[in-house]
Write a protein that holds these residues in place. Structure first.
Motif, PDB file in Angstrom:
ATOM      1  N   ARG A   2       7.777   5.566   7.840  1.00 30.34           N
ATOM      2  CA  ARG A   2       7.187   6.666   8.607  1.00 30.34           C
ATOM      3  C   ARG A   2       6.921   7.860   7.699  1.00 30.34           C
ATOM      4  O   ARG A   2       7.728   8.202   6.847  1.00 30.34           O
ATOM      5  CB  ARG A   2       8.136   7.078   9.740  1.00 30.34           C
ATOM      6  CG  ARG A   2       7.491   8.144  10.581  1.00 30.34           C
ATOM      7  CD  ARG A   2       8.000   8.245  11.976  1.00 30.34           C
ATOM      8  NE  ARG A   2       7.074   9.106  12.709  1.00 30.34           N
ATOM      9  CZ  ARG A   2       7.370   9.712  13.831  1.00 30.34           C
ATOM     10  NH1 ARG A   2       8.563   9.548  14.373  1.00 30.34           N
ATOM     11  NH2 ARG A   2       6.483  10.474  14.431  1.00 30.34           N
ATOM     12  N   GLN A   3       5.752   8.510   7.924  1.00 24.24           N
ATOM     13  CA  GLN A   3       5.420   9.703   7.146  1.00 24.24           C
ATOM     14  C   GLN A   3       6.275  10.889   7.576  1.00 24.24           C
ATOM     15  O   GLN A   3       6.550  11.060   8.765  1.00 24.24           O
ATOM     16  CB  GLN A   3       3.941  10.060   7.357  1.00 24.24           C
ATOM     17  CG  GLN A   3       2.979   9.096   6.686  1.00 24.24           C
ATOM     18  CD  GLN A   3       1.633   9.084   7.363  1.00 24.24           C
ATOM     19  OE1 GLN A   3       1.537   8.743   8.532  1.00 24.24           O
ATOM     20  NE2 GLN A   3       0.602   9.463   6.643  1.00 24.24           N
ATOM     21  N   GLU A   4       6.629  11.728   6.588  1.00 26.49           N
ATOM     22  CA  GLU A   4       7.427  12.919   6.924  1.00 26.49           C
ATOM     23  C   GLU A   4       6.579  13.912   7.713  1.00 26.49           C
ATOM     24  O   GLU A   4       7.020  14.456   8.722  1.00 26.49           O
ATOM     25  CB  GLU A   4       7.950  13.566   5.639  1.00 26.49           C
ATOM     26  CG  GLU A   4       8.905  14.698   5.920  1.00 26.49           C
ATOM     27  CD  GLU A   4       9.736  15.104   4.711  1.00 26.49           C
ATOM     28  OE1 GLU A   4      10.146  14.241   3.924  1.00 26.49           O
ATOM     29  OE2 GLU A   4       9.961  16.319   4.552  1.00 26.49           O
ATOM     30  N   GLY A  47       0.830  -1.203   0.000  1.00 24.02           N
ATOM     31  CA  GLY A  47       0.000   0.000   0.000  1.00 24.02           C
ATOM     32  C   GLY A  47       0.858   1.243   0.000  1.00 24.02           C
ATOM     33  O   GLY A  47       2.078   1.163   0.190  1.00 24.02           O
ATOM     34  N   PHE A  48       0.223   2.381  -0.243  1.00 19.58           N
ATOM     35  CA  PHE A  48       0.961   3.647  -0.142  1.00 19.58           C
ATOM     36  C   PHE A  48       0.114   4.645   0.619  1.00 19.58           C
ATOM     37  O   PHE A  48      -1.076   4.437   0.839  1.00 19.58           O
ATOM     38  CB  PHE A  48       1.369   4.183  -1.525  1.00 19.58           C
ATOM     39  CG  PHE A  48       0.225   4.609  -2.407  1.00 19.58           C
ATOM     40  CD1 PHE A  48      -0.440   3.697  -3.208  1.00 19.58           C
ATOM     41  CD2 PHE A  48      -0.196   5.937  -2.437  1.00 19.58           C
ATOM     42  CE1 PHE A  48      -1.500   4.083  -4.027  1.00 19.58           C
ATOM     43  CE2 PHE A  48      -1.242   6.337  -3.251  1.00 19.58           C
ATOM     44  CZ  PHE A  48      -1.903   5.403  -4.041  1.00 19.58           C
ATOM     45  N   GLN A  49       0.753   5.727   1.042  1.00 16.65           N
ATOM     46  CA  GLN A  49       0.097   6.714   1.907  1.00 16.65           C
ATOM     47  C   GLN A  49       0.574   8.116   1.538  1.00 16.65           C
ATOM     48  O   GLN A  49       1.551   8.280   0.809  1.00 16.65           O
ATOM     49  CB  GLN A  49       0.470   6.420   3.366  1.00 16.65           C
ATOM     50  CG  GLN A  49       1.962   6.617   3.605  1.00 16.65           C
ATOM     51  CD  GLN A  49       2.495   6.075   4.914  1.00 16.65           C
ATOM     52  OE1 GLN A  49       1.735   5.725   5.796  1.00 16.65           O
ATOM     53  NE2 GLN A  49       3.814   6.005   5.042  1.00 16.65           N
ATOM     54  N   LEU A  50      -0.110   9.085   2.112  1.00 17.76           N
ATOM     55  CA  LEU A  50       0.319  10.473   1.975  1.00 17.76           C
ATOM     56  C   LEU A  50       1.525  10.676   2.886  1.00 17.76           C
ATOM     57  O   LEU A  50       1.490  10.337   4.069  1.00 17.76           O
ATOM     58  CB  LEU A  50      -0.842  11.384   2.389  1.00 17.76           C
ATOM     59  CG  LEU A  50      -0.650  12.876   2.190  1.00 17.76           C
ATOM     60  CD1 LEU A  50      -0.414  13.211   0.721  1.00 17.76           C
ATOM     61  CD2 LEU A  50      -1.887  13.625   2.702  1.00 17.76           C
ATOM     62  N   HIS A  51       2.583  11.243   2.328  1.00 24.54           N
ATOM     63  CA  HIS A  51       3.844  11.371   3.070  1.00 24.54           C
ATOM     64  C   HIS A  51       3.996  12.793   3.613  1.00 24.54           C
ATOM     65  O   HIS A  51       4.433  12.994   4.737  1.00 24.54           O
ATOM     66  CB  HIS A  51       4.977  11.019   2.112  1.00 24.54           C
ATOM     67  CG  HIS A  51       6.331  11.016   2.705  1.00 24.54           C
ATOM     68  ND1 HIS A  51       6.666  10.262   3.800  1.00 24.54           N
ATOM     69  CD2 HIS A  51       7.473  11.675   2.348  1.00 24.54           C
ATOM     70  CE1 HIS A  51       7.949  10.465   4.085  1.00 24.54           C
ATOM     71  NE2 HIS A  51       8.450  11.320   3.226  1.00 24.54           N
ATOM     72  N   LEU A  52       3.616  13.776   2.811  1.00 26.19           N
ATOM     73  CA  LEU A  52       3.655  15.164   3.275  1.00 26.19           C
ATOM     74  C   LEU A  52       2.841  16.066   2.363  1.00 26.19           C
ATOM     75  O   LEU A  52       2.593  15.743   1.203  1.00 26.19           O
ATOM     76  CB  LEU A  52       5.098  15.687   3.360  1.00 26.19           C
ATOM     77  CG  LEU A  52       5.875  15.919   2.068  1.00 26.19           C
ATOM     78  CD1 LEU A  52       5.663  17.323   1.530  1.00 26.19           C
ATOM     79  CD2 LEU A  52       7.361  15.715   2.306  1.00 26.19           C
ATOM     80  N   THR A  53       2.427  17.188   2.929  1.00 28.95           N
ATOM     81  CA  THR A  53       1.704  18.230   2.172  1.00 28.95           C
ATOM     82  C   THR A  53       2.365  19.561   2.526  1.00 28.95           C
ATOM     83  O   THR A  53       2.569  19.844   3.700  1.00 28.95           O
ATOM     84  CB  THR A  53       0.224  18.304   2.601  1.00 28.95           C
ATOM     85  OG1 THR A  53       0.141  18.793   3.954  1.00 28.95           O
ATOM     86  CG2 THR A  53      -0.478  16.957   2.512  1.00 28.95           C
ATOM     87  N   GLN A  54       2.699  20.354   1.526  1.00 25.82           N
ATOM     88  CA  GLN A  54       3.461  21.578   1.826  1.00 25.82           C
ATOM     89  C   GLN A  54       3.427  22.546   0.651  1.00 25.82           C
ATOM     90  O   GLN A  54       3.704  22.141  -0.476  1.00 25.82           O
ATOM     91  CB  GLN A  54       4.911  21.135   2.072  1.00 25.82           C
ATOM     92  CG  GLN A  54       5.851  22.150   2.622  1.00 25.82           C
ATOM     93  CD  GLN A  54       7.228  21.517   2.876  1.00 25.82           C
ATOM     94  OE1 GLN A  54       8.078  21.546   2.001  1.00 25.82           O
ATOM     95  NE2 GLN A  54       7.435  20.946   4.047  1.00 25.82           N
TER      96      GLN A  54
END
Ligand code: AKG
Ligand code: FE2
Length: 287
Positions: A216-218, A97-104
């Motif tokens: 781990r997500q950023e 699976g994949f995930q959201l790592h960062l929003t900026q």
């Protein structure tokens, strides 16, 4: 070597192909420029309150405004853009699976020098992932036009195949020039860096990165997005933010509960899911 541009009508398969070959691709005008203007309006007070970076890499004339899921409804739509998610899904399909790592939002002011050339996957403690094993995919939506003069991201196409931990001086880079509403995608292994802003205006981009769901997500989505906002979000977005089992077994709450239950008690299931289903995906990935 130039960065390849694809039209907004391209398929996620085509984007995935170009990412595989070059490590980077631009989709021109994937959304109307007005969409980015709306995001900008929603975020303006937060951008105004954001301090400049504390060091050369973050950029002393660069502002990094995060928490976009909580702060901008328009950015939520960009995060789940189907064409982008389709391409990312294929690129990271070797993971369960994949995930959201960062929003900026990255706002680079005039006078900012070029950023050091790097790989985004160095964020994971410089772990030497095997060549060809992608762990993240970055998207950078142009909130202003990106030009060589205003600090368009500098990338080295096909450098996802280079050796790791190289110190490159930027001579091989090309600028990711694109119009507002376009999006640059690049793999976590691609060498790149923000360009120097030699113009008289701020260059702005919405950086949304995705990563395999066992890292781990950023940006910590659980803390960046207050629970009362999380409760109002669509299930698919919550799953992407990490309210989901991160791989076969990661991230459950107490008695093997699906973490989404904490936000949405009406959704979720007990247990880890079927091991054979998880294995099947890993055994026959797209890439
Ligand atoms: O803003 C950009 O053009 C790229 C920034 C970047 O690569 C980073 O901060 O990791
Ligand atoms: Fe980067």
């Amino acid at each position: 070597m130039e960065i390849r541009h694809l039209p907004a009508a391209a398929s996620s398969e085509e984007i995935f192909q170009v990412l595989g070959e070059d490590g980077a691709a631009i989709v021109d005008r994937l959304v109307e420029p007005a969409v980015l203007d709306r995001a900008r309006q929603e975020l303006d007070p937060f951008i105004a309150a954001t301090p400049f970076g504390p060091d050369g890499f973050a950029g002393r004339r660069t502002k990094r405004t995060g928490g976009l899921i909580a702060r901008s409804k328009t950015c939520r739509d960009l995060v789940v853009h189907p064409l982008v998610l389709g391409a990312v899904d294929k690129l990271l399909s070797h993971s369960s699976g994949f995930q959201l790592h960062l929003t900026q939002v990255i706002s680079i002011d005039p006078g900012e020098p070029a950023q050091k050339i790097h790989r985004d996957q160095w964020a994971f403690a410089f772990f030497p992932f095997p060549k060809g094993y992608e762990v993240s995919c970055n998207t950078l939506w142009a909130m202003t036009d990106f030009t060589e003069e205003n600090g368009a991201t500098r990338v080295i196409p096909a450098s996802h195949r280079f050796d790791d931990r190289l110190e490159l001086d930027g001579t091989e880079t090309v600028p990711a020039e694109m119009e507002k509403g376009s999006v640059l995608l690049y793999t976590g292994s691609l060498y790149h860096g923000a360009g120097a802003n030699r113009s008289t205006h701020t260059r702005r981009g919405v950086n949304l990165t995705y990563s395999v769901s066992w890292l781990r997500q950023e940006e910590n989505q659980y803390l960046a997005v207050p629970l009362e906002i999380a409760r109002t979000l669509p299930i698919d977005l919550l799953r992407l933010m990490g309210y989901s089992r991160g791989a076969y077994a990661l991230g459950y709450v107490d008695d093997l509960r699906d973490p989404i239950e904490v936000v949405r008690p009406d959704v979720g299931s007990i247990g880890l899911g079927d091991l054979d289903t998880a294995l099947a995906r890993v055994k026959s990935p797209t890439a």
